[in-house]
Design a protein around this motif. Structure first.
Motif, PDB file in Angstrom:
ATOM      1  N   PHE A   8       0.820  -1.199   0.000  1.00 10.30           N
ATOM      2  CA  PHE A   8       0.000   0.000   0.000  1.00 10.30           C
ATOM      3  C   PHE A   8       0.858   1.254   0.000  1.00 10.30           C
ATOM      4  O   PHE A   8       1.967   1.262   0.531  1.00 10.30           O
ATOM      5  CB  PHE A   8      -0.927   0.004   1.222  1.00 10.30           C
ATOM      6  N   CYS A   9       0.311   2.319  -0.594  1.00 14.82           N
ATOM      7  CA  CYS A   9       0.996   3.606  -0.701  1.00 14.82           C
ATOM      8  C   CYS A   9       0.088   4.712  -0.184  1.00 14.82           C
ATOM      9  O   CYS A   9      -1.143   4.581  -0.196  1.00 14.82           O
ATOM     10  CB  CYS A   9       1.331   3.920  -2.159  1.00 14.82           C
ATOM     11  N   ILE A  10       0.713   5.805   0.242  1.00 13.69           N
ATOM     12  CA  ILE A  10      -0.065   6.980   0.622  1.00 13.69           C
ATOM     13  C   ILE A  10      -0.883   7.410  -0.584  1.00 13.69           C
ATOM     14  O   ILE A  10      -0.368   7.510  -1.696  1.00 13.69           O
ATOM     15  CB  ILE A  10       0.869   8.103   1.104  1.00 13.69           C
ATOM     16  N   GLY A  11      -2.163   7.643  -0.370  1.00  8.37           N
ATOM     17  CA  GLY A  11      -3.072   8.045  -1.442  1.00  8.37           C
ATOM     18  C   GLY A  11      -3.937   6.922  -1.979  1.00  8.37           C
ATOM     19  O   GLY A  11      -4.928   7.181  -2.669  1.00  8.37           O
ATOM     20  N   ASP A  12      -3.587   5.680  -1.682  1.00 16.02           N
ATOM     21  CA  ASP A  12      -4.425   4.553  -2.113  1.00 16.02           C
ATOM     22  C   ASP A  12      -5.790   4.640  -1.450  1.00 16.02           C
ATOM     23  O   ASP A  12      -5.918   5.069  -0.291  1.00 16.02           O
ATOM     24  CB  ASP A  12      -3.793   3.209  -1.727  1.00 16.02           C
ATOM     25  N   ILE A  13      -6.806   4.204  -2.163  1.00 18.00           N
ATOM     26  CA  ILE A  13      -8.162   4.128  -1.618  1.00 18.00           C
ATOM     27  C   ILE A  13      -8.422   2.680  -1.228  1.00 18.00           C
ATOM     28  O   ILE A  13      -8.165   1.765  -2.011  1.00 18.00           O
ATOM     29  CB  ILE A  13      -9.204   4.636  -2.626  1.00 18.00           C
ATOM     30  N   VAL A  14      -8.906   2.496  -0.011  1.00 10.21           N
ATOM     31  CA  VAL A  14      -9.134   1.154   0.514  1.00 10.21           C
ATOM     32  C   VAL A  14     -10.540   1.046   1.093  1.00 10.21           C
ATOM     33  O   VAL A  14     -11.208   2.048   1.360  1.00 10.21           O
ATOM     34  CB  VAL A  14      -8.101   0.796   1.608  1.00 10.21           C
ATOM     35  N   ILE A  15     -10.958  -0.203   1.292  1.00  2.73           N
ATOM     36  CA  ILE A  15     -12.225  -0.505   1.951  1.00  2.73           C
ATOM     37  C   ILE A  15     -11.921  -1.547   3.028  1.00  2.73           C
ATOM     38  O   ILE A  15     -11.066  -2.420   2.828  1.00  2.73           O
ATOM     39  CB  ILE A  15     -13.284  -1.003   0.944  1.00  2.73           C
ATOM     40  N   MET A  28     -16.545   0.609   5.360  1.00  8.39           N
ATOM     41  CA  MET A  28     -16.089   1.988   5.220  1.00  8.39           C
ATOM     42  C   MET A  28     -15.010   2.084   4.145  1.00  8.39           C
ATOM     43  O   MET A  28     -14.235   1.157   3.933  1.00  8.39           O
ATOM     44  CB  MET A  28     -15.543   2.511   6.545  1.00  8.39           C
ATOM     45  N   THR A  29     -14.962   3.234   3.498  1.00  8.58           N
ATOM     46  CA  THR A  29     -13.973   3.539   2.475  1.00  8.58           C
ATOM     47  C   THR A  29     -13.067   4.635   3.003  1.00  8.58           C
ATOM     48  O   THR A  29     -13.527   5.578   3.644  1.00  8.58           O
ATOM     49  CB  THR A  29     -14.661   4.026   1.183  1.00  8.58           C
ATOM     50  N   GLY A  30     -11.756   4.497   2.730  1.00  6.64           N
ATOM     51  CA  GLY A  30     -10.827   5.494   3.230  1.00  6.64           C
ATOM     52  C   GLY A  30      -9.635   5.695   2.319  1.00  6.64           C
ATOM     53  O   GLY A  30      -9.431   4.962   1.349  1.00  6.64           O
ATOM     54  N   ILE A  31      -8.839   6.700   2.676  1.00  7.21           N
ATOM     55  CA  ILE A  31      -7.622   7.031   1.955  1.00  7.21           C
ATOM     56  C   ILE A  31      -6.449   6.823   2.905  1.00  7.21           C
ATOM     57  O   ILE A  31      -6.476   7.290   4.055  1.00  7.21           O
ATOM     58  CB  ILE A  31      -7.639   8.492   1.470  1.00  7.21           C
ATOM     59  N   THR A  52      -2.182   4.162   8.301  1.00  8.54           N
ATOM     60  CA  THR A  52      -3.028   5.191   8.900  1.00  8.54           C
ATOM     61  C   THR A  52      -4.036   5.567   7.827  1.00  8.54           C
ATOM     62  O   THR A  52      -3.654   5.959   6.709  1.00  8.54           O
ATOM     63  CB  THR A  52      -2.214   6.415   9.341  1.00  8.54           C
ATOM     64  N   ILE A  53      -5.309   5.412   8.167  1.00  6.66           N
ATOM     65  CA  ILE A  53      -6.380   5.583   7.177  1.00  6.66           C
ATOM     66  C   ILE A  53      -7.328   6.677   7.626  1.00  6.66           C
ATOM     67  O   ILE A  53      -7.758   6.709   8.783  1.00  6.66           O
ATOM     68  CB  ILE A  53      -7.157   4.263   7.000  1.00  6.66           C
ATOM     69  N   HIS A  54      -7.635   7.579   6.699  1.00  6.15           N
ATOM     70  CA  HIS A  54      -8.672   8.586   6.934  1.00  6.15           C
ATOM     71  C   HIS A  54      -9.960   8.023   6.353  1.00  6.15           C
ATOM     72  O   HIS A  54     -10.104   7.903   5.133  1.00  6.15           O
ATOM     73  CB  HIS A  54      -8.308   9.908   6.250  1.00  6.15           C
ATOM     74  N   TRP A  55     -10.860   7.601   7.250  1.00  2.00           N
ATOM     75  CA  TRP A  55     -12.132   7.030   6.803  1.00  2.00           C
ATOM     76  C   TRP A  55     -13.052   8.154   6.356  1.00  2.00           C
ATOM     77  O   TRP A  55     -13.333   9.080   7.120  1.00  2.00           O
ATOM     78  CB  TRP A  55     -12.787   6.213   7.909  1.00  2.00           C
ATOM     79  N   LEU A  56     -13.516   8.071   5.128  1.00  2.00           N
ATOM     80  CA  LEU A  56     -14.342   9.127   4.554  1.00  2.00           C
ATOM     81  C   LEU A  56     -15.767   9.093   5.084  1.00  2.00           C
ATOM     82  O   LEU A  56     -16.424  10.138   5.180  1.00  2.00           O
ATOM     83  CB  LEU A  56     -14.344   9.011   3.023  1.00  2.00           C
TER      84      LEU A  56
END
Length: 78
Positions: A8-15, A28-31, A52-56
């Motif tokens: 994984f890389c900074i900026g990837d979108i994950v669920i 949840m979906t996050g960046i 570290t994920i910012h959950w949208l």
């Protein structure tokens, strides 16, 4: 999209994976906003990246092992 060997890389979108979903059952979906390589020791000498994920969905920030999320969209060009 899911590849167990993906880094994984900074900026990837994950669920989040479905087995950790709580509440109404919506994943949840996050960046990804930070990656620490091989920093989670889950025992038996198995190391995972700490994300570290910012959950949208709820505007929260959470740290978790990479094994608990699936890739939706990568910042890497293929």
């Amino acid at each position: 999209m899911n590849d167990d060997n993906y880094q994984f890389c900074i900026g990837d979108i994950v669920i989040e994976k479905d087995f950790i979903t709580v509440g109404d059952g919506t994943q949840m979906t996050g960046i990804i906003i930070n990656v620490e390589r091989l920093s989670y020791d889950l025992g038996k000498k198995i190391l995972h990246d700490r994300l570290t994920i910012h959950w949208l969905d709820n505007n929260t920030i959470e740290e978790m092992p990479a094994v608990l999320v699936n890739l939706v969209s990568s910042v890497k060009k293929t």
